[in-house]
Design an enzyme around this catalytic site. Structure first.
Site, PDB file in Angstrom:
ATOM      1  N   PHE A 161       3.544  -1.982  -0.027  1.00 27.00           N
ATOM      2  CA  PHE A 161       4.454  -2.880   0.693  1.00 27.00           C
ATOM      3  C   PHE A 161       5.552  -2.130   1.430  1.00 27.00           C
ATOM      4  O   PHE A 161       6.142  -2.655   2.372  1.00 27.00           O
ATOM      5  CB  PHE A 161       5.093  -3.892  -0.285  1.00 27.00           C
ATOM      6  CG  PHE A 161       6.265  -3.341  -1.053  1.00 27.00           C
ATOM      7  CD1 PHE A 161       7.542  -3.335  -0.482  1.00 27.00           C
ATOM      8  CD2 PHE A 161       6.113  -2.780  -2.311  1.00 27.00           C
ATOM      9  CE1 PHE A 161       8.630  -2.800  -1.169  1.00 27.00           C
ATOM     10  CE2 PHE A 161       7.193  -2.254  -3.006  1.00 27.00           C
ATOM     11  CZ  PHE A 161       8.449  -2.256  -2.428  1.00 27.00           C
ATOM     12  N   SER A 238       1.267   2.750  -6.110  1.00 30.75           N
ATOM     13  CA  SER A 238       1.827   3.238  -7.378  1.00 30.75           C
ATOM     14  C   SER A 238       0.787   4.077  -8.141  1.00 30.75           C
ATOM     15  O   SER A 238      -0.422   3.944  -7.921  1.00 30.75           O
ATOM     16  CB  SER A 238       2.285   2.052  -8.221  1.00 30.75           C
ATOM     17  OG  SER A 238       1.183   1.219  -8.504  1.00 30.75           O
ATOM     18  N   CYS A 293       8.726   6.284  -0.956  1.00 27.53           N
ATOM     19  CA  CYS A 293       8.088   7.210  -1.898  1.00 27.53           C
ATOM     20  C   CYS A 293       8.747   8.574  -1.844  1.00 27.53           C
ATOM     21  O   CYS A 293       8.579   9.388  -2.742  1.00 27.53           O
ATOM     22  CB  CYS A 293       6.616   7.348  -1.562  1.00 27.53           C
ATOM     23  SG  CYS A 293       6.367   7.961   0.094  1.00 27.53           S
ATOM     24  N   GLU A 394       9.789   5.622 -12.253  1.00 31.50           N
ATOM     25  CA  GLU A 394      10.110   5.451 -10.839  1.00 31.50           C
ATOM     26  C   GLU A 394      10.812   4.087 -10.715  1.00 31.50           C
ATOM     27  O   GLU A 394      10.217   3.054 -11.015  1.00 31.50           O
ATOM     28  CB  GLU A 394       8.826   5.448 -10.008  1.00 31.50           C
ATOM     29  CG  GLU A 394       9.083   5.232  -8.534  1.00 31.50           C
ATOM     30  CD  GLU A 394       7.809   5.179  -7.690  1.00 31.50           C
ATOM     31  OE1 GLU A 394       6.800   4.623  -8.159  1.00 31.50           O
ATOM     32  OE2 GLU A 394       7.840   5.693  -6.564  1.00 31.50           O
TER      33      GLU A 394
HETATM   34  P1  NAD Z   1       1.060  -1.059  -5.620  1.00 33.32           P
HETATM   35  O1  NAD Z   1       0.349   0.039  -6.304  1.00 33.32           O
HETATM   36  O2  NAD Z   1       1.490  -2.233  -6.426  1.00 33.32           O
HETATM   37  O3  NAD Z   1       0.125  -1.676  -4.455  1.00 33.32           O
HETATM   38  C1  NAD Z   1      -0.514  -0.841  -3.518  1.00 33.32           C
HETATM   39  C2  NAD Z   1      -1.798  -1.521  -3.056  1.00 33.32           C
HETATM   40  O4  NAD Z   1      -2.657  -1.697  -4.189  1.00 33.32           O
HETATM   41  C3  NAD Z   1      -1.565  -2.903  -2.456  1.00 33.32           C
HETATM   42  O5  NAD Z   1      -2.381  -3.044  -1.326  1.00 33.32           O
HETATM   43  C4  NAD Z   1      -1.968  -3.848  -3.575  1.00 33.32           C
HETATM   44  O6  NAD Z   1      -2.508  -5.058  -3.099  1.00 33.32           O
HETATM   45  C5  NAD Z   1      -3.028  -3.064  -4.329  1.00 33.32           C
HETATM   46  N1  NAD Z   1      -3.045  -3.391  -5.767  1.00 33.32           N
HETATM   47  C6  NAD Z   1      -1.979  -3.783  -6.530  1.00 33.32           C
HETATM   48  N2  NAD Z   1      -2.379  -3.979  -7.797  1.00 33.32           N
HETATM   49  C7  NAD Z   1      -3.707  -3.717  -7.830  1.00 33.32           C
HETATM   50  C8  NAD Z   1      -4.690  -3.727  -8.884  1.00 33.32           C
HETATM   51  N3  NAD Z   1      -4.373  -4.056 -10.128  1.00 33.32           N
HETATM   52  N4  NAD Z   1      -5.953  -3.381  -8.591  1.00 33.32           N
HETATM   53  C9  NAD Z   1      -6.297  -3.027  -7.321  1.00 33.32           C
HETATM   54  N5  NAD Z   1      -5.392  -3.002  -6.292  1.00 33.32           N
HETATM   55  C10 NAD Z   1      -4.125  -3.339  -6.546  1.00 33.32           C
HETATM   56  O7  NAD Z   1       2.288  -0.400  -4.843  1.00 33.32           O
HETATM   57  P2  NAD Z   1       3.457  -1.131  -4.070  1.00 33.32           P
HETATM   58  O8  NAD Z   1       4.378  -1.749  -5.057  1.00 33.32           O
HETATM   59  O9  NAD Z   1       2.928  -1.946  -2.965  1.00 33.32           O
HETATM   60  O10 NAD Z   1       4.165   0.143  -3.386  1.00 33.32           O
HETATM   61  C11 NAD Z   1       5.122   0.923  -4.042  1.00 33.32           C
HETATM   62  C12 NAD Z   1       4.493   2.142  -4.683  1.00 33.32           C
HETATM   63  O11 NAD Z   1       3.812   2.905  -3.716  1.00 33.32           O
HETATM   64  C13 NAD Z   1       5.525   3.091  -5.278  1.00 33.32           C
HETATM   65  O12 NAD Z   1       5.027   3.569  -6.504  1.00 33.32           O
HETATM   66  C14 NAD Z   1       5.620   4.204  -4.266  1.00 33.32           C
HETATM   67  O13 NAD Z   1       6.054   5.446  -4.760  1.00 33.32           O
HETATM   68  C15 NAD Z   1       4.221   4.278  -3.797  1.00 33.32           C
HETATM   69  N6  NAD Z   1       4.133   4.928  -2.505  1.00 33.32           N
HETATM   70  C16 NAD Z   1       3.676   6.196  -2.474  1.00 33.32           C
HETATM   71  C17 NAD Z   1       3.615   6.868  -1.279  1.00 33.32           C
HETATM   72  C18 NAD Z   1       3.135   8.278  -1.218  1.00 33.32           C
HETATM   73  O14 NAD Z   1       3.016   8.782  -0.131  1.00 33.32           O
HETATM   74  N7  NAD Z   1       2.832   8.928  -2.316  1.00 33.32           N
HETATM   75  C19 NAD Z   1       4.003   6.229  -0.088  1.00 33.32           C
HETATM   76  C20 NAD Z   1       4.441   4.914  -0.157  1.00 33.32           C
HETATM   77  C21 NAD Z   1       4.501   4.269  -1.382  1.00 33.32           C
END
Ligand code: NAD
Length: 509
Positions: A161, A238, A293, A394
């Site tokens: 997101f 995440s 991130c 985090e």
């Molecule tokens: P998230 O892991 O909740 O969601 C990411 C994606 O996974 C979304 O499209 C979501 O629909 C999907 N998803 C969520 N739960 C799922 C499940 N149980 N099974 C399969 N798919 C699922 O992450 P978020 O809250 O949207 O974003 C924030 C996180 O992303 C933070 O941990 C941040 O550090 C990380 N992030 C990392 C980077 C990087 O470059 N390393 C960049 C941006 C964000």
């Protein structure tokens, strides 16, 4: 299905659907999820959540588009990239407004994330140069060897997101320029940017089905991870979900890169320019409400300058203006959901109860006229120990945790003991300390007097340890390899020679 038409401004969408084979559709899934404006807490739209039939339809559309696109001449592919770049530049304000409406970040920051995505598009414009292969002439009599790379077919991008435009733009331009069809599964919390990006690809002349959007949650993700016609998966989100994506996609024989969460430490040594460090750390910790991130969430400061730095951090944090992202004077908007707001405040309370001192306390922050918004004020916690949740987890909110250390050696130990390895920064006046630091830390991206060292688009981005599962970083040169596979041709155009039964070094023949 309705044909994709000219620009629609999806700032207040009622139903946010998929893009399949170039057409917008609500699909067959009946589940819906509310999309909110985090500044007001109001529902502004509903996103459709894909079912298995929607997954099958979007993959089928991508499969149909992939082969003709892979055969499209390189110059034509590059021309689409240039046209897409023009779309992105011209429609930055529209896309930024779409991001702010659902994510909450300030408009200038939303435009900033589009700018970082633009760098990747510009790199992708050079695809004819990037895909030049290698040639060895006359490795034996009349024998030449050449190697080159071909697209994989259908690749999927699953995105978080916090960067609803930048992260999709880390992936799609490189996947498409290298000749693949790309399916974007954006976050269900701020899905509208994906539709505007799809419209831009369409208006740039990209063939239908080469860029598709599948809205949804776990069902959509797992459907893509297990579908036999999806060849590779790029994921950003995440750490627990990154691990799930990596394990599942690998088990289904897909190429996968899964970028996870982070806990980025900035180290401030005694010889650092404290004014510069405090200014940069404040922006890096509280920009986008800490939902980056690469946000700095921990400061490791040398004992002898800790109080002096904290004074400056306190003053700078108190000056941060918290207001809706649409307010041009706002430095920092709300966090993404009520649940996120409550979790962040709970972690701060736990730390304070365990003995940390809140130098600046953002709990219970309200903004006049926006009482329903998910605001958390900037928070600076001193005296945090590494066993506290505020350090160990985090937080993904506007909370800066300060840990005092004796100097560089202890700072490196703390950084390396942390399970994440996305980014880290060092503030110092010493080149020797900087060199020791950059060579000692187990972290993928390092800033020297630069707090958020996100590489420019012609390098690649990736962390170490729990911040990345898979070998390949995203965008830049590593993306060219990730989205293609190699072929090596050994060819002979003989001058009526007899075939050899000898298998060995070719120098003798
Ligand atoms: P998230 O892991 O909740 O969601 C990411 C994606 O996974 C979304 O499209 C979501 O629909 C999907 N998803 C969520 N739960 C799922 C499940 N149980 N099974 C399969 N798919 C699922 O992450 P978020 O809250 O949207 O974003 C924030 C996180 O992303 C933070 O941990 C941040 O550090 C990380 N992030 C990392 C980077 C990087 O470059 N390393 C960049 C941006 C964000």
């Amino acid at each position: 299905m309705t044909a994709q038409t000219s620009a629609e401004a999806p700032t207040t969408p009622t139903l946010i659907g998929h893009v399949v084979g170039g057409a917008r559709t609500a699909g067959s899934g009946t589940r819906r999820q509310d999309v909110l404006d985090p500044a007001t807490g109001q529902v502004t739209g509903q996103v459709v959540l894909a079912d298995q039939a929607d997954v099958a339809a979007v993959v089928a559309g991508a499969v149909e588009a992939a082969l003709p696109w892979s055969q499209t001449p390189l110059g034509r592919r590059a021309a689409v990239m240039f046209a897409f770049r023009e779309q992105l530049v011209a429609r930055t304000p529209e896309l930024a407004a779409t991001i702010t409406a659902e994510h909450g970040k300030v408009l200038s920051d939303a435009a900033g994330e589009i700018g970082r995505g633009l760098e990747v598009v510009e790199f992708a414009c050079g695809i004819p140069q990037l895909l030049k292969g290698e040639y060895s002439d006359q490795v034996a009599s009349d024998v030449d060897v050449f190697s080159y790379r071909e697209p994989l077919g259908v690749v999927a991008g699953i995105t978080p997101f916090n960067f609803p435009a930048m992260v999709p733009l880390w992936m799609a331009p490189m996947a498409i320029a290298t000749g693949n069809a790309f399916i974007l599964k954006p976050s269900e919390r701020d899905p509208s940017a994906s539709l505007l990006i799809a419209q831009m690809w369409h208006d740039a002349g990209l063939s239908d089905g080469v860029f598709s959007v599948l809205q949804g949650d776990r069902v959509a993700v797992d459907g893509l991870l297990t579908h036999p016609d999806v060849d590779a998966v790029s994921f950003v989100g995440s750490t627990p979900i990154a691990q799930h994506v990596h394990a599942t996609a690998t088990a289904h024989r897909k190429r996968v890169q899964a970028l996870g969460g982070a806990k980025n430490h900035a180290v401030v040594l005694a010889d650092a320019d404290l004014d510069l460090a405090a200014t940069h750390l404040t922006a890096a910790a509280f920009g986008a409400a800490g939902e980056r991130c690469m946000a700095v969430s921990v400061v490791l400061v040398a004992d002898e300058v800790a109080d002096a730095l904290l004074d400056r951090l306190r003053t700078a944090a108190l000056a941060v203006r918290v207001a809706p992202g649409t307010d041009p004077a706002s430095d920092m908007g709300p966090v993404i959901t009520r649940a996120a707001q409550q979790r962040i405040e709970e972690i701060v309370t736990e730390a304070v109860d365990a003995g940390a001192r809140a130098l600046v306390d953002g709990r219970g922050h309200t903004v006049a006229g926006y009482e329903g918004g998910f605001f958390v004020g900037p928070t600076v916690l001193d005296g945090v120990t590494t066993d506290m949740r505020a350090y160990a987890e985090e937080i993904f909110g506007p909370v800066l945790v300060v840990v005092r250390v004796s100097g560089l050696a202890e700072a490196v130990e703390v950084v390396n003991a942390n399970p994440y390895g996305n980014g880290t920064a060092l503030f110092t006046a010493s080149g020797e300390a900087a060199r020791t630091f950059q060579r000692s830390v187990h972290v993928g991206m390092i800033g020297i007097n630069v707090p958020i060292p996100v590489p420019v688009g012609w390098h690649s981005f990736g962390g170490w340890k729990d911040s990345l599962f898979g070998e390949s970083h995203v965008y830049g040169p590593e993306a060219v390899k990730f989205y293609t596979r190699g072929k090596v041709v050994t060819s002979r155009w003989p001058r009526a020679a007899a075939a050899s039964f000898h298998f060995g070094r070719t120098t003798a023949s």
